[in-house]
Scaffold this motif. Structure first.
Motif: not given
Length: 279
Positions: A161-178
């Protein structure tokens, strides 16, 4: 022009959880590639031996001990690294723990410990380093996930569950980090044969087991090449990606077969759940 990709001439690599396992092996490989590598691990972890081993390499390894769950101290640690060694251009948030959770022996403490380290410990370092990277106009971040993030495995109710949260967080942040020239990647390794895995008595039940050195080498190739997800080993990844698309009853049967979990006694979960350690 593509997104920024770290190189040794631009600044420092910061690795959390670098005293053992993938983090330790990756620190040595990055130092061999010419980077200055700032390693953060808990007080008392064996960093001095790692520094000594890196002496002949073209780069260097520096020790900055800190508990990643201490938000204020971790931000101060980052400031100390940049003040002494230079700007952090590549941050690899690797610190984590695996606490097995058995359904017949649930504990709030196990979930709290896992999320405090695996998720909040990442956020505590991610926020201040992104602020600094944004001011400089570039940066590169890698978050350590796991193949267990894709669907549930036995004993991984907290870890997965903690690693799934990491994946979703990274996917979400990528939009702005790009948009602000910060490359973000998530690494989802398979099963790595670390002392922690041996301690939990689970090494015998997992497929495609890798050494920390093999895992670190694959991870470094992914960091160098770019791309959002670094998932390995491929023979396991493709099988699990296909498995994730199966109907849930079929997937449940497949995982039971892979792990031989249905033949394990209930007492396994109780015995394994008492020990935990940082990756």
């Amino acid at each position: 022009m593509g997104l920024y990709r770290a190189n040794p001439q631009d600044g420092v690599v910061w690795i959390t959880g670098g005293s053992s396992g993938i983090g330790r092996a990756l620190a040595k490989m990055l130092a061999a590639a010419g980077y200055t590598v700032a390693v953060t691990a808990r007080e008392g972890d064996e960093i001095e031996a790692l520094i000594a081993e890196s002496a002949p390499l073209s780069g260097r390894i520096l020790s900055y001990p800190c508990d990643v769950t201490d938000e204020a101290r971790l931000e101060n640690t980052l400031a100390a690294i940049e003040s002494a060694a230079g700007p952090v251009v590549l941050a690899i948030f690797n610190a984590g723990t695996y606490v097995p959770v058995a359904g017949e022996n649930l504990s709030v403490r196990k979930f709290r410990r896992t999320f405090d380290l695996n998720l909040q410990g990442v956020i505590n370092g991610l926020v201040p380093v992104v602020r600094r990277m944004q001011k400089r106009g570039f940066g590169h971040i890698v978050l350590l996930g796991s193949i267990s993030a894709w669907f549930g495995w036995p004993t991984t109710a907290a870890y997965g569950a903690s690693k799934a949260a990491i994946n979703v967080m990274a996917q979400s942040l990528k939009y702005d980090f790009d948009k602000i020239n910060i490359r973000i990647q998530v690494a989802n390794p398979g099963f790595v044969n670390t002392p922690l895995l041996q301690l939990q008595q689970t090494a015998s039940m997992v497929p495609a087991l890798m050494t920390p050195e093999d895992a670190a080498s694959r991870m470094l190739r992914g960091i160098t090449r770019g791309g959002f997800e670094i998932a390995f080993p491929k023979r396991l990844v493709w099988g699990l990606k296909l498995t994730s698309m199966l109907p849930r009853p079929v997937r449940h049967w497949v995982i039971n077969r892979l792990t031989r979990w249905s033949s394990r006694p209930l007492s396994f979960g109780r015995a394994g759940s008492r020990r935990s350690n940082d990756a």
